[in-house]
Design a protein around this motif. Structure first.
Motif, PDB file in Angstrom:
ATOM      1  N   SER A   1      -4.616   3.020  -3.120  1.00  0.00           N
ATOM      2  CA  SER A   1      -3.334   2.394  -3.437  1.00  0.00           C
ATOM      3  C   SER A   1      -3.239   2.125  -4.937  1.00  0.00           C
ATOM      4  O   SER A   1      -4.237   1.845  -5.609  1.00  0.00           O
ATOM      5  CB  SER A   1      -3.171   1.085  -2.664  1.00  0.00           C
ATOM      6  OG  SER A   1      -4.201   0.174  -2.997  1.00  0.00           O
TER       7      SER A   1
ATOM      8  N   ILE B   1      -6.056   5.374   0.794  1.00  0.00           N
ATOM      9  CA  ILE B   1      -4.871   6.068   1.292  1.00  0.00           C
ATOM     10  C   ILE B   1      -5.237   7.414   1.891  1.00  0.00           C
ATOM     11  O   ILE B   1      -4.711   7.814   2.932  1.00  0.00           O
ATOM     12  CB  ILE B   1      -3.838   6.266   0.160  1.00  0.00           C
ATOM     13  CG1 ILE B   1      -3.444   4.905  -0.444  1.00  0.00           C
ATOM     14  CG2 ILE B   1      -2.614   7.001   0.672  1.00  0.00           C
ATOM     15  CD1 ILE B   1      -2.793   3.955   0.530  1.00  0.00           C
TER      16      ILE B   1
ATOM     17  N   THR C   1      -4.449  -0.773 -10.138  1.00  0.00           N
ATOM     18  CA  THR C   1      -5.647   0.068 -10.054  1.00  0.00           C
ATOM     19  C   THR C   1      -5.642   1.180 -11.103  1.00  0.00           C
ATOM     20  O   THR C   1      -6.696   1.583 -11.575  1.00  0.00           O
ATOM     21  CB  THR C   1      -5.781   0.702  -8.661  1.00  0.00           C
ATOM     22  OG1 THR C   1      -4.669   1.571  -8.415  1.00  0.00           O
ATOM     23  CG2 THR C   1      -5.847  -0.365  -7.577  1.00  0.00           C
TER      24      THR C   1
ATOM     25  N   ALA D   1       0.823  -1.215   0.000  1.00  0.00           N
ATOM     26  CA  ALA D   1       0.000   0.000   0.000  1.00  0.00           C
ATOM     27  C   ALA D   1       0.854   1.261   0.000  1.00  0.00           C
ATOM     28  O   ALA D   1       0.363   2.342  -0.341  1.00  0.00           O
ATOM     29  CB  ALA D   1      -0.931   0.004   1.211  1.00  0.00           C
ATOM     30  N   MET D   2       2.151   1.134   0.360  1.00  0.00           N
ATOM     31  CA  MET D   2       3.036   2.297   0.387  1.00  0.00           C
ATOM     32  C   MET D   2       3.590   2.647  -0.988  1.00  0.00           C
ATOM     33  O   MET D   2       4.206   3.699  -1.156  1.00  0.00           O
ATOM     34  CB  MET D   2       4.206   2.045   1.347  1.00  0.00           C
ATOM     35  CG  MET D   2       3.828   2.018   2.804  1.00  0.00           C
ATOM     36  SD  MET D   2       5.287   1.856   3.879  1.00  0.00           S
ATOM     37  CE  MET D   2       6.155   3.387   3.524  1.00  0.00           C
TER      38      MET D   2
ATOM     39  N   GLY E   1      -2.735   6.925  -7.716  1.00  0.00           N
ATOM     40  CA  GLY E   1      -3.928   6.475  -7.011  1.00  0.00           C
ATOM     41  C   GLY E   1      -4.972   7.556  -6.815  1.00  0.00           C
ATOM     42  O   GLY E   1      -5.954   7.345  -6.090  1.00  0.00           O
TER      43      GLY E   1
ATOM     44  N   PRO F   1      -8.888  -1.990  -3.600  1.00  0.00           N
ATOM     45  CA  PRO F   1      -7.757  -1.117  -3.288  1.00  0.00           C
ATOM     46  C   PRO F   1      -7.802  -0.646  -1.841  1.00  0.00           C
ATOM     47  O   PRO F   1      -8.855  -0.636  -1.203  1.00  0.00           O
ATOM     48  CB  PRO F   1      -7.936   0.053  -4.264  1.00  0.00           C
ATOM     49  CG  PRO F   1      -9.394   0.069  -4.591  1.00  0.00           C
ATOM     50  CD  PRO F   1      -9.838  -1.358  -4.544  1.00  0.00           C
ATOM     51  N   VAL F   2      -6.652  -0.256  -1.334  1.00  0.00           N
ATOM     52  CA  VAL F   2      -6.547   0.288   0.015  1.00  0.00           C
ATOM     53  C   VAL F   2      -6.761   1.792  -0.060  1.00  0.00           C
ATOM     54  O   VAL F   2      -6.167   2.474  -0.898  1.00  0.00           O
ATOM     55  CB  VAL F   2      -5.164  -0.022   0.614  1.00  0.00           C
ATOM     56  CG1 VAL F   2      -5.020   0.600   2.003  1.00  0.00           C
ATOM     57  CG2 VAL F   2      -4.933  -1.529   0.667  1.00  0.00           C
TER      58      VAL F   2
ATOM     59  N   TRP G   1      -1.680  -0.361  -6.140  1.00  0.00           N
ATOM     60  CA  TRP G   1      -1.606  -1.815  -6.294  1.00  0.00           C
ATOM     61  C   TRP G   1      -2.425  -2.416  -5.162  1.00  0.00           C
ATOM     62  O   TRP G   1      -2.428  -1.901  -4.050  1.00  0.00           O
ATOM     63  CB  TRP G   1      -0.166  -2.287  -6.233  1.00  0.00           C
ATOM     64  CG  TRP G   1       0.090  -3.640  -6.824  1.00  0.00           C
ATOM     65  CD1 TRP G   1       0.285  -4.811  -6.166  1.00  0.00           C
ATOM     66  CD2 TRP G   1       0.173  -3.955  -8.224  1.00  0.00           C
ATOM     67  NE1 TRP G   1       0.488  -5.834  -7.054  1.00  0.00           N
ATOM     68  CE2 TRP G   1       0.435  -5.334  -8.326  1.00  0.00           C
ATOM     69  CE3 TRP G   1       0.064  -3.190  -9.381  1.00  0.00           C
ATOM     70  CZ2 TRP G   1       0.579  -5.974  -9.554  1.00  0.00           C
ATOM     71  CZ3 TRP G   1       0.211  -3.824 -10.597  1.00  0.00           C
ATOM     72  CH2 TRP G   1       0.468  -5.194 -10.687  1.00  0.00           C
ATOM     73  N   THR G   2      -3.155  -3.486  -5.420  1.00  0.00           N
ATOM     74  CA  THR G   2      -3.991  -4.069  -4.380  1.00  0.00           C
ATOM     75  C   THR G   2      -3.299  -5.278  -3.754  1.00  0.00           C
ATOM     76  O   THR G   2      -2.427  -5.895  -4.368  1.00  0.00           O
ATOM     77  CB  THR G   2      -5.348  -4.518  -4.941  1.00  0.00           C
ATOM     78  OG1 THR G   2      -5.151  -5.642  -5.806  1.00  0.00           O
ATOM     79  CG2 THR G   2      -6.021  -3.398  -5.701  1.00  0.00           C
TER      80      THR G   2
ATOM     81  N   GLN H   1      -7.704   9.283  -2.489  1.00  0.00           N
ATOM     82  CA  GLN H   1      -6.543   8.572  -3.028  1.00  0.00           C
ATOM     83  C   GLN H   1      -6.599   7.116  -2.574  1.00  0.00           C
ATOM     84  O   GLN H   1      -6.922   6.823  -1.429  1.00  0.00           O
ATOM     85  CB  GLN H   1      -5.234   9.202  -2.545  1.00  0.00           C
ATOM     86  CG  GLN H   1      -3.978   8.593  -3.148  1.00  0.00           C
ATOM     87  CD  GLN H   1      -2.701   9.224  -2.601  1.00  0.00           C
ATOM     88  OE1 GLN H   1      -2.751   9.976  -1.630  1.00  0.00           O
ATOM     89  NE2 GLN H   1      -1.584   8.916  -3.222  1.00  0.00           N
TER      90      GLN H   1
END
Length: 338
Positions: free
Chosen positions: A305, A240, A314, A132-133, A274, A237-238, A307-308, A303
């Protein structure tokens, strides 16, 4: 090394009788002890200390673990719960089958981190960064373009998990394949070819450099990528960033007093970093109160992530962004003057 306790699945009970063709979720491939060492809590790795954790996850219809949360960890606060969640991206499972079709299900997985003997001499450890970073990742179109030719011809999907190093400027390099399913169609090489398109932050929030940190990245190739007109599948997705209270207040409709719950859903495109763009109001209830426009005004602050956790891009896909506004009852009318 025992990673997973016996009887890990709360959904798989021997006494359950299923119709022919149905099945409980089950293991397809488990992480190795090397995978476990890559996420071992930093302080515990200095002393060889062990621990235990149990996580609860959802299993998607593709057998991917999502929404993993820590149920318990021992010793408390030592970081083994977070490590168990981090390694969950390496799990490969068979989805639950009901009525002959894969369905979502849930699972509890106990994970054992046994103590180990430290080698003589200094021990070098590297922090593990969550995906997620990531600041940048391949887009949906780039992953589709990397789809291996043999798998494309057979219309077969696949999944790869790999461990990568982080360079001095956040570049992702030195990726090594941990698992590859299926293993003969080129998915591992395809996933590694995408590594230059990932970018991690060069420093953490406290200013610590991420150089030599480790990233464990899953890459999932879904057959929908082979269909030019298919809606991109991105998993979950996460989140953010979201609008602040002040930003919501500044965008509130002018005039009138809102009461109760108001829901708005936007349909947006996910762009680089994102962020979202090209948003449209998909639903607004109740309508015509101006909250659709309010949600559109704060959409630039959303916003997700790039990438999931399921290993899907994404950027290049569209996302439903829900908003909920809660208002109390209207104020009482002023008391009549005597």
């Amino acid at each position: 090394m025992t990673l997973l306790a016996a009887g890990a699945f709360s959904t798989a009970r021997a006494e359950d009788k299923l119709p022919p063709g149905d099945q409980h979720a089950d293991w397809l491939k488990r992480p190795t002890s090397n995978d476990l060492m890559a996420v071992w809590p930093h302080n515990a790795s200095k002393t060889g200390s062990g621990g235990k954790a149990t996580i609860s996850c959802k299993i998607s219809t593709r057998g991917l673990l999502t929404d993993c949360v820590v149920v318990s960890e021992s010793p408390a606060g030592a970081g083994f719960g977070a490590a168990a969640v981090a390694i969950s991206s390496q799990f490969q499972m068979k989805p639950e089958i009901r009525g002959g079709q894969p369905v979502e299900s849930s699972v509890r997985i106990p994970i054992n981190f046994p103590p180990f003997s430290l080698p003589s001499g200094p021990v070098e450890t590297h922090p593990v960064l969550p995906v997620a970073m990531l600041l940048a990742a391949p887009s949906y179109a780039q992953v589709a373009a990397a789809y291996p030719a043999k798998a494309r011809e057979k219309a077969v999907g696949g999944r790869v998990s790999m461990t990568c190093d982080v360079g001095h400027a956040g570049q992702v390099k030195g990726c090594v394949t941990l698992t590859e399913e299926p293993g003969w169609l080129g998915f591992g090489a395809a996933a590694r070819s995408l590594a230059p398109d990932f970018l991690a932050p060069a420093t953490l929030g406290d200013g610590t450099s991420t150089r030599d940190a480790v990233l464990q990245i899953s890459v999932t190739f879904v057959t929908d990528m082979l269909k030019p007109d298919a809606v991109p599948v991105i998993g979950k997705p996460v989140w953010i960033a979201a609008p602040t209270g002040a930003q919501f207040s500044a965008a509130m409709p002018k005039g009138g007093v809102a009461v109760g719950t108001i829901r708005v859903t936007l349909d947006c495109a996910i762009i680089a970093g994102g962020h979202v763009s090209d948003c449209k109001v998909a639903s607004e209830n109740p309508p015509d109160k101006g909250f659709g426009a309010s949600a559109l005004a704060v959409a630039p602050y959303v916003q997700v992530s790039v990438w999931t956790p399921e290993g899907l891009p994404t950027v290049g896909a569209r996302l439903r962004v829900p908003f909920r506004y809660e208002f109390g009852p209207p104020p009482p009318p002023p008391a009549p003057k005597p």
